[in-house]
Design a protein around this motif. Sequence first.
Motif, PDB file in Angstrom:
ATOM      1  N   ALA A 136      11.892  70.234   0.354  1.00  8.70           N
ATOM      2  CA  ALA A 136      12.372  71.601   0.119  1.00  8.70           C
ATOM      3  C   ALA A 136      12.994  72.186   1.383  1.00  8.70           C
ATOM      4  O   ALA A 136      14.036  72.867   1.324  1.00  8.70           O
ATOM      5  CB  ALA A 136      11.221  72.480  -0.362  1.00  8.70           C
ATOM      6  N   LEU A 137      12.385  71.917   2.528  1.00  5.47           N
ATOM      7  CA  LEU A 137      12.953  72.400   3.786  1.00  5.47           C
ATOM      8  C   LEU A 137      14.300  71.754   4.065  1.00  5.47           C
ATOM      9  O   LEU A 137      15.242  72.421   4.510  1.00  5.47           O
ATOM     10  CB  LEU A 137      11.978  72.123   4.930  1.00  5.47           C
ATOM     11  N   GLN A 138      14.407  70.479   3.792  1.00  3.04           N
ATOM     12  CA  GLN A 138      15.672  69.770   3.999  1.00  3.04           C
ATOM     13  C   GLN A 138      16.782  70.354   3.126  1.00  3.04           C
ATOM     14  O   GLN A 138      17.919  70.546   3.591  1.00  3.04           O
ATOM     15  CB  GLN A 138      15.492  68.281   3.674  1.00  3.04           C
ATOM     16  N   MET A 139      16.469  70.634   1.872  1.00  4.89           N
ATOM     17  CA  MET A 139      17.495  71.069   0.931  1.00  4.89           C
ATOM     18  C   MET A 139      17.810  72.554   1.051  1.00  4.89           C
ATOM     19  O   MET A 139      18.973  72.958   0.926  1.00  4.89           O
ATOM     20  CB  MET A 139      17.049  70.753  -0.503  1.00  4.89           C
ATOM     21  N   ALA A 140      16.812  73.380   1.272  1.00  2.44           N
ATOM     22  CA  ALA A 140      17.011  74.832   1.242  1.00  2.44           C
ATOM     23  C   ALA A 140      17.512  75.393   2.566  1.00  2.44           C
ATOM     24  O   ALA A 140      18.224  76.417   2.573  1.00  2.44           O
ATOM     25  CB  ALA A 140      15.708  75.531   0.854  1.00  2.44           C
ATOM     26  N   ILE A 141      17.165  74.765   3.689  1.00  3.41           N
ATOM     27  CA  ILE A 141      17.504  75.341   4.986  1.00  3.41           C
ATOM     28  C   ILE A 141      18.341  74.387   5.833  1.00  3.41           C
ATOM     29  O   ILE A 141      19.414  74.763   6.323  1.00  3.41           O
ATOM     30  CB  ILE A 141      16.220  75.747   5.750  1.00  3.41           C
ATOM     31  N   ILE A 142      17.861  73.161   6.001  1.00  2.00           N
ATOM     32  CA  ILE A 142      18.506  72.241   6.947  1.00  2.00           C
ATOM     33  C   ILE A 142      19.935  71.930   6.526  1.00  2.00           C
ATOM     34  O   ILE A 142      20.877  72.063   7.319  1.00  2.00           O
ATOM     35  CB  ILE A 142      17.688  70.944   7.086  1.00  2.00           C
ATOM     36  N   ALA A 143      20.126  71.504   5.283  1.00  2.84           N
ATOM     37  CA  ALA A 143      21.470  71.124   4.827  1.00  2.84           C
ATOM     38  C   ALA A 143      22.458  72.286   4.875  1.00  2.84           C
ATOM     39  O   ALA A 143      23.580  72.123   5.367  1.00  2.84           O
ATOM     40  CB  ALA A 143      21.396  70.526   3.419  1.00  2.84           C
ATOM     41  N   PRO A 144      22.118  73.479   4.380  1.00  2.00           N
ATOM     42  CA  PRO A 144      23.082  74.585   4.491  1.00  2.00           C
ATOM     43  C   PRO A 144      23.417  74.967   5.930  1.00  2.00           C
ATOM     44  O   PRO A 144      24.581  75.259   6.241  1.00  2.00           O
ATOM     45  CB  PRO A 144      22.375  75.732   3.752  1.00  2.00           C
ATOM     46  N   VAL A 145      22.415  74.960   6.808  1.00  2.00           N
ATOM     47  CA  VAL A 145      22.680  75.310   8.203  1.00  2.00           C
ATOM     48  C   VAL A 145      23.614  74.281   8.846  1.00  2.00           C
ATOM     49  O   VAL A 145      24.581  74.640   9.545  1.00  2.00           O
ATOM     50  CB  VAL A 145      21.357  75.422   8.988  1.00  2.00           C
ATOM     51  N   LEU A 146      23.356  73.005   8.603  1.00  2.00           N
ATOM     52  CA  LEU A 146      24.217  71.965   9.166  1.00  2.00           C
ATOM     53  C   LEU A 146      25.624  72.026   8.566  1.00  2.00           C
ATOM     54  O   LEU A 146      26.614  71.748   9.252  1.00  2.00           O
ATOM     55  CB  LEU A 146      23.603  70.588   8.911  1.00  2.00           C
ATOM     56  N   HIS A 147      25.708  72.378   7.295  1.00  2.00           N
ATOM     57  CA  HIS A 147      27.018  72.521   6.657  1.00  2.00           C
ATOM     58  C   HIS A 147      27.847  73.596   7.359  1.00  2.00           C
ATOM     59  O   HIS A 147      29.028  73.391   7.670  1.00  2.00           O
ATOM     60  CB  HIS A 147      26.825  72.870   5.182  1.00  2.00           C
ATOM     61  N   VAL A 148      27.236  74.744   7.625  1.00  2.00           N
ATOM     62  CA  VAL A 148      27.954  75.830   8.297  1.00  2.00           C
ATOM     63  C   VAL A 148      28.281  75.444   9.738  1.00  2.00           C
ATOM     64  O   VAL A 148      29.396  75.686  10.225  1.00  2.00           O
ATOM     65  CB  VAL A 148      27.120  77.118   8.247  1.00  2.00           C
TER      66      VAL A 148
END
Length: 249
Positions: free
Chosen positions: A118-130
């Motif tokens: 959940a942490l990977q999908m909800a926070i990590i991936a969007p932050v890295l995308h931006v």
Amino acid sequence: MTIAAGPRLVTGLTLTLQPRAAVQRSLYSTSLRVFKSHCNKTVSRPFRLPSLRIFKDSMSTQSSPPVVNIYSQYLTTHPLTTKVLTAGVIGVVADLTAQLAIERSRQLDVPRLTKFVALQMAIIAPVLHVWYGFLNRRLPGNHVRVVLQRVALDQLAFAPPFLAFFLATLSLLEGHADRITQQLSDDWFPTVVKNWQLWVPAQLLNFRFVGPAYQVLFSNMVGLFWTIYLSVVAHHTPSSDNHKADDAE
């Protein structure tokens, strides 16, 4: 008669052969001009090797497996969704590997797996995308100077605080807020050093030599091993184990 006829005979023979020789000389001259013209055109257009960019483009569009082409298409049309789902798959594989293969747990910790993914999908991936979108817009291209600037900015300005945020957030999600300070003190700087050892050479190779269609897949492959390491570090609490051993004594 014979002497008189001789010159006439020779003269007649010369007049008869003269047109044929002229035709042959004309054909020879024409052929020579055509040959010289062809040589001049060939020399004026020297042979050139295809550029590396053309080679990369052909590799990315023609020789890619169908799965890669489909993934690249979704990455272009739905970038955030594709990255979030990819992060979820990598998180599942990484934490399963950490629990069952590295830590050799006899029973799967499902809540731990769920929170990690959940942490990977909800926070990590969007932050890295931006963040990587910002890097690509601010420092486009694959020139050596641009690649060095991008890697330096990523690893010096972004990675250290982001890793601290990751460790603290995961501990908070698992209900161990009291361990955040101690875990950051024990694990943050060694994790940053390991991050530099892995991602600095990996990103240099990725940004400089890997074709655009393969950069995301390359990062995901490296990221799988890195996420396994993060799962082990995030759930390893040596200080807590030492406190428990002291209490038992």
